[in-house]
Write an enzyme that holds these catalytic residues in place. Sequence first.
Site, PDB file in Angstrom:
ATOM      1  N   HIS A 126      15.668  38.408  43.176  1.00 45.45           N
ATOM      2  CA  HIS A 126      14.558  38.904  42.361  1.00 45.45           C
ATOM      3  C   HIS A 126      14.989  39.237  40.937  1.00 45.45           C
ATOM      4  O   HIS A 126      14.236  39.873  40.198  1.00 45.45           O
ATOM      5  CB  HIS A 126      13.930  40.136  42.999  1.00 45.45           C
ATOM      6  CG  HIS A 126      13.125  39.810  44.221  1.00 45.45           C
ATOM      7  ND1 HIS A 126      12.658  40.770  45.099  1.00 45.45           N
ATOM      8  CD2 HIS A 126      12.687  38.615  44.712  1.00 45.45           C
ATOM      9  CE1 HIS A 126      11.981  40.190  46.070  1.00 45.45           C
ATOM     10  NE2 HIS A 126      11.994  38.888  45.870  1.00 45.45           N
ATOM     11  N   GLY A 214      16.980  47.697  55.032  1.00 45.04           N
ATOM     12  CA  GLY A 214      16.163  48.381  54.045  1.00 45.04           C
ATOM     13  C   GLY A 214      15.069  47.547  53.420  1.00 45.04           C
ATOM     14  O   GLY A 214      14.743  47.756  52.247  1.00 45.04           O
TER      15      GLY A 214
END
Length: 277
Positions: A126, A214
């Site tokens: 990202h 996570g």
Amino acid sequence: MQDALAALTDAVRSTQADQILIVTGAGVSHASGIPTFRGSDPDAIWKRDVTELGTHAFFCEDPAGSWQWYLSRFENLEGKKPNPGHHAIAALERFQIERGGEFLLITQNIDTLHEQAGSQRMIKVHGTSDRYRCSRVDCELGAPAGSIAASEVDLAAFRANPVEANVPRCPSCGSFLRMHVLWFDETYAGHHDYHWRRVGFAAQVQAQLVIFAGTSFSVGVTDLVTKLALRRRVPVFNIDPTPRVHERGIMSIAAGAEVALVEVCKRLGVADAAGWA
């Protein structure tokens, strides 16, 4: 949880000559004091800000607003340090490489905590907070391959007066600079730094063990890796205090990476130079 930790430890131990693939999301950095994006913690970013702010369309409409919004987000990253989960991932990488195996970390996070902890075989799918890029495609500092270190960009004028006239400019062509991140209305193939083909190859061919840590499973990369790994019947583990995926073939461990992965490292006898505390 103990049975799941034992199963994960055995899976890591048996993947000696193959690739271990770890995919992390914002939850890994939460123990370092960085708010998650879609989590339930009170400071979760997307609970306060609508997703259209993180788009190319918003940048085109309001470059100064886009810069101001992202810089306010990046302030949450200043001074943060890797937590034991980051160190455990880096330790597992060293362990796997030293015994002749392969390892790849794919992180959705734009912070630099994995790098600070020592991770090297990593894809920041990202983007990253420590680089910017030109907003003009095909500029040498823009997509599909260019970028510039954030430390080389003077933000003093913009911080003093955050208006469009002070938005940082590309030193190569003079166009507006932008964040070097994947926006919601962009594709993973938009910049070489996202290494989308390498992600697909790892999930479809290389990885013999996949560990999610996570992540909310809300983005394209988690969807791709999950589908390809399960199709190949590769062992898949999901480490998260509140697991949000309950798909057959995925074994969940209800704990943070700073707990679960540290415990796996201890069971494997893997040391961490920085210490676990």
